[in-house]
Design a protein around this motif. Sequence first.
Motif, PDB file in Angstrom:
ATOM      1  N   LEU A  88       0.765  -1.247   0.127  1.00  0.00           N
ATOM      2  CA  LEU A  88      -0.005   0.119  -0.077  1.00  0.00           C
ATOM      3  C   LEU A  88       0.834   1.252   0.037  1.00  0.00           C
ATOM      4  O   LEU A  88       1.851   1.335   0.877  1.00  0.00           O
ATOM      5  N   THR A  89       0.788   2.192  -0.959  1.00  0.00           N
ATOM      6  CA  THR A  89       1.609   3.314  -0.933  1.00  0.00           C
ATOM      7  C   THR A  89       1.126   4.655  -0.691  1.00  0.00           C
ATOM      8  O   THR A  89       1.548   5.620  -0.442  1.00  0.00           O
ATOM      9  N   ALA A  90      -0.460   4.612  -0.350  1.00  0.00           N
ATOM     10  CA  ALA A  90      -1.032   6.130  -0.106  1.00  0.00           C
ATOM     11  C   ALA A  90      -0.512   6.330   1.401  1.00  0.00           C
ATOM     12  O   ALA A  90      -0.364   5.647   2.258  1.00  0.00           O
ATOM     13  N   ASP A  91      -0.173   7.690   1.348  1.00  0.00           N
ATOM     14  CA  ASP A  91       0.171   8.090   2.727  1.00  0.00           C
ATOM     15  C   ASP A  91      -1.213   8.224   3.668  1.00  0.00           C
ATOM     16  O   ASP A  91      -2.043   9.042   3.248  1.00  0.00           O
ATOM     17  N   ASP A  93      -1.623   9.723   6.423  1.00  0.00           N
ATOM     18  CA  ASP A  93      -1.903  10.949   7.070  1.00  0.00           C
ATOM     19  C   ASP A  93      -2.484  11.971   6.163  1.00  0.00           C
ATOM     20  O   ASP A  93      -2.376  13.045   6.317  1.00  0.00           O
ATOM     21  N   LEU A  94      -2.668  11.587   4.728  1.00  0.00           N
ATOM     22  CA  LEU A  94      -3.342  12.632   3.796  1.00  0.00           C
ATOM     23  C   LEU A  94      -4.819  12.203   3.711  1.00  0.00           C
ATOM     24  O   LEU A  94      -5.002  10.801   3.907  1.00  0.00           O
ATOM     25  N   LYS A  95      -5.377  12.949   2.785  1.00  0.00           N
ATOM     26  CA  LYS A  95      -6.636  12.410   2.549  1.00  0.00           C
ATOM     27  C   LYS A  95      -6.607  11.861   1.166  1.00  0.00           C
ATOM     28  O   LYS A  95      -5.541  11.996   0.473  1.00  0.00           O
ATOM     29  N   GLU A  98      -5.953  14.397  -1.455  1.00  0.00           N
ATOM     30  CA  GLU A  98      -4.619  14.893  -1.393  1.00  0.00           C
ATOM     31  C   GLU A  98      -3.524  13.886  -2.096  1.00  0.00           C
ATOM     32  O   GLU A  98      -2.825  14.362  -2.851  1.00  0.00           O
ATOM     33  N   MET A 102      -1.366  14.883  -5.088  1.00  0.00           N
ATOM     34  CA  MET A 102       0.123  15.018  -4.994  1.00  0.00           C
ATOM     35  C   MET A 102       0.663  14.051  -6.431  1.00  0.00           C
ATOM     36  O   MET A 102       1.668  14.605  -6.952  1.00  0.00           O
ATOM     37  N   TYR A 134      -9.373  11.045   5.532  1.00  0.00           N
ATOM     38  CA  TYR A 134      -8.030  10.351   5.628  1.00  0.00           C
ATOM     39  C   TYR A 134      -8.055   8.973   5.403  1.00  0.00           C
ATOM     40  O   TYR A 134      -8.849   8.164   5.693  1.00  0.00           O
TER      41      TYR A 134
END
Lengths: 331, 271
Positions: A88-91, A93-95, A98, A102, A134
């Motif tokens: 899984l590569t999504a951050d 702490d971001l929505k 977002e 990015m 998030y």
Amino acid sequence: MTDYIIETENLTKTYPGNIQAVKGIHLQIKQGEIFGFLGPNGAGKTTTIKMLSTSITPTSGSASIMGYDIVKDSLRVRRNIGVVPQDLTADEDLKAVENLRMIARFYDLPKVPSNKKIAELLNLVDLGDVGGHYVRTFSGGMRKRLELIMGLVNEPKVLFLDEPTLGLDVQTRAKMWDYIKKVREDLGVTIILTTHYLEEADELSDRICIIDHGNIITIGTSAELKASLKGDSIIVETKDEESLKTVAEFSGSLEEPAINGKEIRLTVKDADSDLPLLMDFMIKKGITPMKMSVQKPSLDQVFLKLTGNEIREDSGESAFKQALTMRRMRR
Amino acid sequence: MSGLIPLTVRELKKWYRNPVFFFVGLIQPIFWIVLFGSAFDLAKLLGTAGVNSPLSPFYPAPNYITFIIGGILTTTSLFTGMFAGVNIIWDRRLGPMSRFLVSPISRSSIVFSKVLSSTFRILVQAVILIAAALIIPNGLVLRKGFNVFDVFVIVVALVLIAFSFSSLFSIIAIRLRKMETVFGIINLINLPLIFASFALFPKALMASWLGTVAEYNPVSWSSEAIRTVLLYGNLTSSQTHSVLLYLLYLGLLATFLVVLTYILSEKEIRD
């Protein structure tokens, strides 16, 4: 120019310690197809995909995507492909939006059209309502769907999916398959996927490439691969081995029957019509079967026949461990 | 350097959205000045006359807090610079790194986004720290001649030290996979960097060998440059000269580390 969107020539990857992960593969992948690499963990699927998507460089051999060489023209290749890695590569702490925005910035996409595109993609995988949430609040299935569209922000011509349903439960996996099919239908991208789940390769791929120990074993459609088995199997178990020899004389069998202990495996053209004939034959010879079963051709059997191994449905944990070992090797 | 801006924005978002992280980063330096800064009451140590005598090792600092502000600002940037390295490891362990590596962005932008965001954080911390030091009783006392050049020196020194430390910790993290190793190395180098420097104590009070070592420590360069402008305000030409020399050293160090970071990150960074 050819009709193939991806071509490889003797593509090879050897890791330090002379570990040959991929041993010179030749491939031609057509525009718009879903092409599945099927093989057990450690077969070289991920390494192949990583080479094609320019994350690692091949030791020797060459490959091109849309005519661009994956080594010399790697930046151009990267702009035209989408990648959904195994992890899984999504951050978190971001929505969700977002994360997607990015990525759009990474590709220098203009804001207004890319934001519109992102909204479309979120709707495509039914995440439209939670785009502003998030990522850490997402379930496993939602995160995998987000990962899928994270690979589509730049409107790629080719999408690489590395084990798109690894670790998902059966229901979520089936849903994920629908989304992948939808992506192909709605967006017309060529999809290259790896999987060690037979049903997944069967369900999704137009063509399947069976790969083991870094070699291509065979390539074909699911139907072609199954047809290579030549027919159905009937398995008969009897009390003694003597009667098996009699059963082996059954005239309907297409190939030399395989005897294994008290079991015999007959290959017949069509088990539905041949089973009563076999029953008749055995009654006439005075043989009472202990057990009888029918096997229709499955990719499982294709795999068994071609590699001599069963593709094990690893428990999630051990598959994960093996994936980790491979990752360490790649580092 | 495509990718630098979106990645830096990401880092800063993560920073200001995490209240614990945000406030700890701000409160910790305030603890340093309030608690450590009050550990030595110069008036008790030297007597009121002693504090104002040019023979005082802290002269012309009216109190210890004023003396160590430059050192605290520098140590704070050392601690904040650590996060540049630590965040590289997190990105690798939590997955985002795989996404960055398949994107058409330069690999060094992944690392420099951490350097830039750390630098920004350090400047914000510095403003708050100085404000806090001015507010507290018996805190920072600014000279009358404090001017724009002094502010310039403080900002440049902090930016250069921030670039140096966050590059240094990034270089450590580029090759490492384990958080434990990174923290181990950071702890190992932080202590000597802080204590073998003029951050907290003047050279006059140190064992002479330590004083000699401290002269080559970038923490001393930044601390002394900031201390000089805070303590004297209007500098004499020889003071200006030594401050600019410190900034030159810092500039050379920062350039060297940034170039090294660039080369290593383009070549070595992997998932």
